[in-house]
Design a protein around this motif. Structure first.
Motif, PDB file in Angstrom:
ATOM      1  N   ASP A 220       0.683  -1.398  -0.125  1.00  0.00           N
ATOM      2  CA  ASP A 220       0.073  -0.365   0.145  1.00  0.00           C
ATOM      3  C   ASP A 220       1.203   1.044   0.023  1.00  0.00           C
ATOM      4  O   ASP A 220       1.999   1.701   0.908  1.00  0.00           O
ATOM      5  CB  ASP A 220      -0.851   0.169   0.802  1.00  0.00           C
ATOM      6  N   LYS A 221       0.617   1.923  -1.013  1.00  0.00           N
ATOM      7  CA  LYS A 221       2.183   2.512  -1.601  1.00  0.00           C
ATOM      8  C   LYS A 221       2.215   3.905  -0.147  1.00  0.00           C
ATOM      9  O   LYS A 221       3.233   4.306   0.138  1.00  0.00           O
ATOM     10  CB  LYS A 221       1.889   3.866  -2.564  1.00  0.00           C
ATOM     11  N   GLU A 222       0.284   4.635  -0.255  1.00  0.00           N
ATOM     12  CA  GLU A 222       0.535   5.616   0.723  1.00  0.00           C
ATOM     13  C   GLU A 222       1.205   4.874   2.621  1.00  0.00           C
ATOM     14  O   GLU A 222       2.103   5.959   3.106  1.00  0.00           O
ATOM     15  CB  GLU A 222      -1.354   5.851   1.659  1.00  0.00           C
ATOM     16  N   TRP A 223       0.883   4.541   3.069  1.00  0.00           N
ATOM     17  CA  TRP A 223       0.982   3.657   4.221  1.00  0.00           C
ATOM     18  C   TRP A 223       2.536   2.940   4.295  1.00  0.00           C
ATOM     19  O   TRP A 223       3.016   3.189   4.976  1.00  0.00           O
ATOM     20  CB  TRP A 223       0.569   2.190   4.036  1.00  0.00           C
ATOM     21  N   LEU A 224       3.087   2.803   2.514  1.00  0.00           N
ATOM     22  CA  LEU A 224       4.686   2.642   3.254  1.00  0.00           C
ATOM     23  C   LEU A 224       5.703   3.304   3.807  1.00  0.00           C
ATOM     24  O   LEU A 224       6.242   4.017   3.722  1.00  0.00           O
ATOM     25  CB  LEU A 224       4.953   2.236   1.652  1.00  0.00           C
ATOM     26  N   ASP A 225       4.969   4.871   2.230  1.00  0.00           N
ATOM     27  CA  ASP A 225       5.429   6.264   2.625  1.00  0.00           C
ATOM     28  C   ASP A 225       5.123   6.708   4.235  1.00  0.00           C
ATOM     29  O   ASP A 225       6.152   7.536   5.050  1.00  0.00           O
ATOM     30  CB  ASP A 225       4.378   7.133   2.376  1.00  0.00           C
ATOM     31  N   VAL A 226       4.009   6.967   5.205  1.00  0.00           N
ATOM     32  CA  VAL A 226       3.836   6.807   5.872  1.00  0.00           C
ATOM     33  C   VAL A 226       5.754   6.501   7.031  1.00  0.00           C
ATOM     34  O   VAL A 226       6.155   6.268   8.373  1.00  0.00           O
ATOM     35  CB  VAL A 226       2.448   6.382   6.594  1.00  0.00           C
ATOM     36  N   VAL A 227       5.273   4.578   6.291  1.00  0.00           N
ATOM     37  CA  VAL A 227       6.264   4.199   7.584  1.00  0.00           C
ATOM     38  C   VAL A 227       7.725   4.419   7.532  1.00  0.00           C
ATOM     39  O   VAL A 227       8.292   4.351   8.502  1.00  0.00           O
ATOM     40  CB  VAL A 227       6.239   2.367   7.096  1.00  0.00           C
ATOM     41  N   ILE A 228       7.825   4.748   6.119  1.00  0.00           N
ATOM     42  CA  ILE A 228       9.057   5.345   6.046  1.00  0.00           C
ATOM     43  C   ILE A 228       9.627   6.620   6.672  1.00  0.00           C
ATOM     44  O   ILE A 228      10.546   6.707   6.589  1.00  0.00           O
ATOM     45  CB  ILE A 228       9.314   5.008   4.068  1.00  0.00           C
ATOM     46  N   GLU A 229       8.063   7.497   6.139  1.00  0.00           N
ATOM     47  CA  GLU A 229       8.638   8.445   6.758  1.00  0.00           C
ATOM     48  C   GLU A 229       8.948   9.115   8.476  1.00  0.00           C
ATOM     49  O   GLU A 229       9.662   8.774   9.166  1.00  0.00           O
ATOM     50  CB  GLU A 229       7.592   9.539   6.594  1.00  0.00           C
ATOM     51  N   THR A 230       7.827   7.506   9.260  1.00  0.00           N
ATOM     52  CA  THR A 230       8.064   7.511  10.808  1.00  0.00           C
ATOM     53  C   THR A 230       9.924   6.873  11.620  1.00  0.00           C
ATOM     54  O   THR A 230       9.853   7.325  12.042  1.00  0.00           O
ATOM     55  CB  THR A 230       7.174   6.759  11.133  1.00  0.00           C
ATOM     56  N   VAL A 231      10.229   5.741  10.594  1.00  0.00           N
ATOM     57  CA  VAL A 231      11.244   5.338  10.326  1.00  0.00           C
ATOM     58  C   VAL A 231      12.040   6.042  10.547  1.00  0.00           C
ATOM     59  O   VAL A 231      13.272   5.776  10.582  1.00  0.00           O
ATOM     60  CB  VAL A 231      11.613   3.892  10.592  1.00  0.00           C
ATOM     61  N   GLY A 232      12.161   6.841   9.291  1.00  0.00           N
ATOM     62  CA  GLY A 232      12.995   8.155   8.859  1.00  0.00           C
ATOM     63  C   GLY A 232      14.382   7.081   8.499  1.00  0.00           C
ATOM     64  O   GLY A 232      15.681   8.158   8.312  1.00  0.00           O
ATOM     65  N   LEU A 233      13.870   6.776   7.252  1.00  0.00           N
ATOM     66  CA  LEU A 233      15.147   6.447   6.299  1.00  0.00           C
ATOM     67  C   LEU A 233      14.611   6.231   4.476  1.00  0.00           C
ATOM     68  O   LEU A 233      15.586   5.620   4.204  1.00  0.00           O
ATOM     69  CB  LEU A 233      14.920   4.346   6.282  1.00  0.00           C
TER      70      LEU A 233
END
Lengths: 245, 849
Positions: free
Chosen positions: A117-130
């Motif tokens: 899920d593109k949006e969720w993935l973006d959120v996750v990546i943003e949250t972990v700061g990677l």
């Protein structure tokens, strides 16, 4: 309820060599909560987690994850359960050394053959700061960064429960704090359920609830713990254990 | 998932190369075989279509006896010259030429020796002018009966020029001619496909090549313009009637090429044999590599399982890896095979007297079989490790699950069962009760036995490796190495088993051939009562022969008591093809072979009388006084009467007829003669005189009995060498296996090695530790191989006892050499892994997971 253990017994070996790891454990893990399991070595905390996650079988009792009865599932059922409902974070990070950070994050989805899920993935990546590290391989990342990749991997498929096994055990305190903070946010902001085994009071204090195990039984529980209250409870438990209880 | 697998594969390139190498070699031989056969096949097609370029329709007669390429030479039947007149009258025939042509015109070179030929024929024929692609280069065609023309190939090999005298051996003993012409073929070729050609005048060719005046072996017909060869063929066939074979030039060329291609199948089989052995050993190697890889990736695979990968996905990921290795190996093997095929075709072309190659051919079969074989073998070898991978519990991702050493009971029981089945199959095959499938049964038995022993090896490995290891345990590194080699019995066992296969095959074959050689020698020493033997070494289909006059001359030499000249051929006796011998002197033959009669008399033979051995007589239900029709290579069938039956012997058997019958043999000259000396006569005295008699018979020589026996049995030595070279390949692959196992083990023990180095193990000691491990494994493999091979060999020898192989010769010396070689192999195989282990960065290694 995200996960539930009903009168769970776990016995290893038989006869003289018999070891009882869990003695009638009853526990419930609510949705969107961060629960820590604590206890001294040999208290059965890892065993409880392995049983909850369907990695180990129970001798007696039942385990549910969501609506699924874990106990009684065959290998195919367990595989499906792990694939669709459970995420893991390990002490050793356990990233595949040959894959990039992004590929590692997407691995569970690709095993399941699902599209991310593109949006969720973006959120996750943003949250972990990677975001700027996605093309790196694990060897090119620090320990904290690797563990954040592992967290993102667990979150990416939005599992019912994430089980974390001493996630900060191999990290220094700063990197550990980053990872724990991130786990807490994923519970608070994204309603993720997390069950974490740890023996570090500071780590446990990030959780919303701590349950304490000793000799295979739940002996105590703390809501909204602080490092000090956790430490106090631990000391009390050690005292009890030493007193022979 | 797929991507994860492929990436992990690419990250381990060295491992890929090592484990794939065995498959590369196997595939190389498979594709090489196809490329060679295709290239040579098309080259032969060209040769024959050129040879029949001037022929629209060819006429020949049905041969009296059909002899296959492998059994010997077929003699073309002849027909009277009147057939040529008949054909010329058929409408549509532009011209017809009669040919008196046969194989067996042997030119004596300037060094006094016969020009030999390995494969291409030595054709003698009548001079038919510059027909087809034939072109005179020098001089003219023969016109007098003492003249010949030769092709440029012969002229060069025998160093002949126009005007030279040359001796030629034909159906008749040596005759001298003057070379009047040298011819070649269009395109500046010295010969067609390396054939040696001598052209005589027509009457001489008829006499020398066909053995009868006024006959032809072949007619070459040219069609008039606008006449289709196929129609003309049918018209000619109708005009000639029965007994003739009439074909178009195209058919003739196809048939001739097809015959040769059958011979090529033999080469094909040898190469496929190489491939089979390489691939069989390769399976062990790949299986081991994958097992180790799976063990090393336990955590990674458990992680995949923890993240929800199903068992099938894990199996799939290992198999995908196998497919990738198989694909790469197939591509490389195919490439190498094309090279090997081209090289062998070139070598073949050179040895066959300059066959012009028709360009390299890579038939689709080569490509398809390369990929099929490469993929199937790799995947089969990976199945077991893949299944083991699927059994890794997901919990192994969280903790170091000590994979308990599974007990060896199951695998050992399986090994015992498979070995027993293999042994039984072999016993069945060897007892000869399996009919047509004997060879397959034996091969299957051997293969199963190998697999069975390989399964039993882990069980054997513990005590044997422990024992072997003690030889090297005098130092700490030696002790560590010994313990390492015993620590994973399965891994050690499979690595050693790969070496076992090669060494067992070599040992087994050596036992069999040495035993055969020793038995035959002993039997010959015991039986043959002749001090001198005239014989020659056979290079092609035609046996070497000599002037029959030598027999009489030798018998009259002082000191010679008896001479038995032997002529041999295939003949159809009573409707069945068999071997027939003609002899110049029945009493001498009887004396020399110590033959004894079981019925009738074997003292003499009159015309149309024959002797037969007791075994054949029993098979055919013949007894003294019976009559049987006998069809020889030439002439019409005649009825013979059985006058005597002699006791069957290992050295001599079959039908015996008087020398007068040999005129109708394919080779109407004696091929062997035994000379028994008078009491008191010395070999040294008589031998030079016999040598003088043989001056005009350069194909043969005289030897004393010991030398003769040695010559006969030395053919087995050649066979043995060839097989040993073939199997050396299996051993090379096994060595690769040891390198591979060690390299992976070193990788696996990085942390442990780092620890040892940290507490003070020196580099040299580290290397010694690895070397001892390698030597223990390879010597163990060799020991197994020697033991299994001796067992296999002894079993075969035992089964052949009835066939005269009575001695069991165990090649102790060679076995010692194998064990020594194995130790060296171990040291060599350890070099790279040992260097790698010694170079480890101590700190990095300790931190290594």
């Amino acid at each position: 309820m995200a996960a539930r253990a009903n009168d769970v017994w776990k016995v290893y070996g038989s006869g003289e060599a018999q070891v009882v790891a869990l003695r009638g454990v009853n526990a419930e893990f609510e949705r969107a909560r961060f629960t820590a399991i604590m206890g001294p070595s040999g208290s059965g905390k890892s065993t409880l987690m392995h049983c909850l996650a369907g990695l180990d079988s129970v001798t007696r009792g039942t385990i549910h994850i969501g609506d699924t009865a874990v106990t009684g599932l065959g290998d195919a059922g367990l595989t499906k359960l792990r694939r669709d409902k459970v995420g893991f974070i390990f002490q050793q990070f356990n990233l595949l050394p040959t894959l990039t950070a992004l590929e590692n994050i997407l691995l569970p989805l690709s095993i399941a053959g699902r599209k991310p899920d593109k949006e969720w993935l973006d959120v996750v990546i943003e949250t972990v700061g990677l975001r700027d590290r996605l093309g790196h391989r694990p060897a090119q990342l620090s320990g904290g960064q690797q563990q954040r990749v592992a967290c993102a991997r667990a979150l990416a498929s939005r599992p019912e429960v994430i089980f974390a096994d001493e996630p900060t055990g191999n990290l220094d305190s700063r990197a550990g704090a980053e990872v724990l903070g991130f786990l807490r946010r994923s519970v608070a902001e994204y309603q993720q359920t997390i069950v974490m085994v740890t023996h570090d009071p500071v780590a446990a204090s990030y959780a919303g609830r701590v349950i304490f195990l000793a000799d295979g039984q739940i002996v105590s529980e703390l809501i909204e713990p602080t490092p000090d209250t956790v430490l106090d409870t631990m000391k009390k438990l050690d005292g009890l254990t030493e007193a022979g209880l | 998932m797929l991507r994860a697998t492929l990436k992990s594969l690419l990250a381990r390139k060295v491992r890929l190369v090592l484990s794939g190498l065995a498959v590369v070699l196997g595939v190389m031989f498979v594709s090489g075989a196809f490329v060679l056969t295709d290239t040579l096949g098309r080259s032969f097609d060209t040769v024959f279509s050129d040879a029949y370029a001037g022929t629209d329709v060819g006429v020949s007669a049905k041969p009296k006896i059909d002899v296959s390429e492998m059994e010997g030479m077929e003699v073309a039947a002849t027909f009277p010259a009147s057939a040529l007149e008949k054909v010329r009258e058929v409408p549509g025939v532009a011209s017809a030429t009669g040919l008196a042509m046969a194989d067996g015109a042997r030119v004596i070179g300037s060094n006094g020796k016969v020009l030999t030929s390995v494969g291409p024929p030595q054709l003698g024929s009548n001079w038919a002018g510059e027909t087809g692609q034939l072109e005179l280069r020098e001089g003219r065609g023969p016109t007098a009966d003492t003249e010949v023309a030769v092709n440029a190939g012969v002229a060069k090999a025998a160093k002949l020029a126009v005007g030279d005298r040359v001796g030629v051996l034909t159906l008749q003993p040596k005759r001298d001619f003057t070379v009047v012409g040298i011819f070649g073929y269009s395109g500046d070729r010295d010969s067609l496909g390396g054939a040696q050609e001598v052209a005589f005048t027509e009457p001489v060719a008829q006499e020398l090549m066909l053995g009868q005046p006024g006959v032809f072996s072949e007619l070459s017909v040219k069609a008039a313009d606008g006449v289709a060869p196929a129609e003309l063929r049918d018209d000619i066939a109708a005009a000639l009637g029965d007994g003739y074979v009439v074909k178009t030039g195209e058919q003739l060329s196809d048939d001739a090429a097809a015959g040769l291609k059958e011979g090529l199948a033999f080469f094909n089989n040898i190469l496929l044999g190489f491939a089979g052995v390489a691939l069989f050993v390769g399976i062990f190697l790949i299986l081991n590599t994958f097992s180790i890889i799976v063990a090393q990736r336990t955590r990674e695979l458990a992680l995949l399982r923890a993240m929800g990968a199903g068992r099938r996905q894990v199996i799939g990921s290992v198999l995908v890896e196998a497919v990738a290795i198989g694909l790469v190996a197939s591509v490389l093997g195919l490439g190498a095979g094309i090279g090997v095929g081209a090289l062998l075709a070139y070598v073949f072309g050179q040895t066959a007297g300059g066959l012009q190659l028709a360009g390299l051919g890579v038939p689709p079969a080569a490509v398809i079989s390369s990929f099929a074989v490469g993929l199937i073998v790799t995947v089969i070898a990976a199945v077991l490790p893949a299944m083991r991978a699927a059994r890794i519990p997901p919990i192994a991702a969280m903790q170091d699950v000590a994979t308990p050493d599974r007990p060896l009971t199951k695998i050992s029981v399986a090994g015992a069962v498979v070995t027993a089945v293999g042994g039984t199959l072999m016993a069945l095959g060897l007892s000869g009760n399996t009919g047509d499938n004997t060879l397959l049964t034996i091969l299957g038995g051997v293969l199963l036995s190998f697999v069975g022993v390989a399964l039993l090896t882990p069980l054997i490995s513990r005590p044997v490796v422990g024992l072997l290891g003690r030889l090297f345990s005098w130092s700490v590194p030696g002790k560590l190495g010994r313990l390492n080699s015993g620590r994973n019995p399965r891994r050690t066992a499979i690595t050693a088993a790969a070496l076992m296969v090669g060494i067992a095959l070599v040992t087994g074959v050596t036992v069999i051939l040495d035993s055969a050689k020793s038995s035959i020698s002993a039997l010959a020493e015991d039986t043959i009562q002749a001090e001198l033997v005239i014989s020659g070494a056979q290079t092609g289909a035609r046996p070497p022969s000599f002037d029959p006059a030598v027999l009489d001359q030798a018998a009259e030499l002082p000191g010679v008591a008896m001479v038995a000249g032997l002529y041999g051929d295939r003949a159809v006796v009573g409707g069945k093809q068999g071997w027939i011998t003609a002899t110049s002197s029945v009493p001498a033959l009887r004396e020399i072979y110590r033959a004894s009669p079981t019925a009738g008399s074997i003292d003499s033979l009159g015309p149309n009388q024959l002797l037969v051995d007791s075994g054949t007589a029993k098979d055919r239900g013949l007894s003294v006084g019976d009559t049987v029709p006998v069809q020889l290579s030439r002439g019409d069938a005649r009825t013979y009467t059985v006058t005597g039956i002699y006791a069957e012997s290992q050295l001599f058997g079959g039908f015996v007829v008087p020398a007068s019958a040999a005129a109708d043999f394919a080779v109407p000259q004696p091929t062997q003669a035994y000379l028994k000396l008078a009491p008191g006569a010395s070999v040294d005295q008589v031998m030079p005189q016999v040598e003088t008699l043989l001056a005009d018979s350069p194909e043969v020589s005289v030897a004393d009995r010991a030398d003769f026996i040695e010559q006969q049995t030395s053919q087995l030595d050649g066979l043995l060498t060839m097989i040993q070279i073939l199997l050396a390949l299996a051993i090379v692959i096994a060595v690769l296996g040891i390198v591979n196992t060690l390299a992976l083990s070193v990788l696996e023990r990085t942390r442990e090695l780092g620890l040892l180095r940290a507490i003070g193990l020196r580099r040299g000691q580290t290397m010694r530790m690895i070397t001892v491990e390698a030597v223990v494994i390879s010597v163990f493999g060799a020991l197994l191989g020697v033991a299994v091979g001796t067992g296999l060999g002894a079993a075969v020898v035992r089964a052949l006892r009835e066939d005269g192989i009575t001695d069991l010769v165990v090649p102790w010396g060679q076995m010692g050499v194998f064990l020594g070689l194995a130790a060296v192999v171990g040291v060599v195989a350890a070099v790279l892994p040992a260097i790698r282990a010694a170079r480890l960065n101590v700190l990095g290694a300790i931190a290594h997971e």
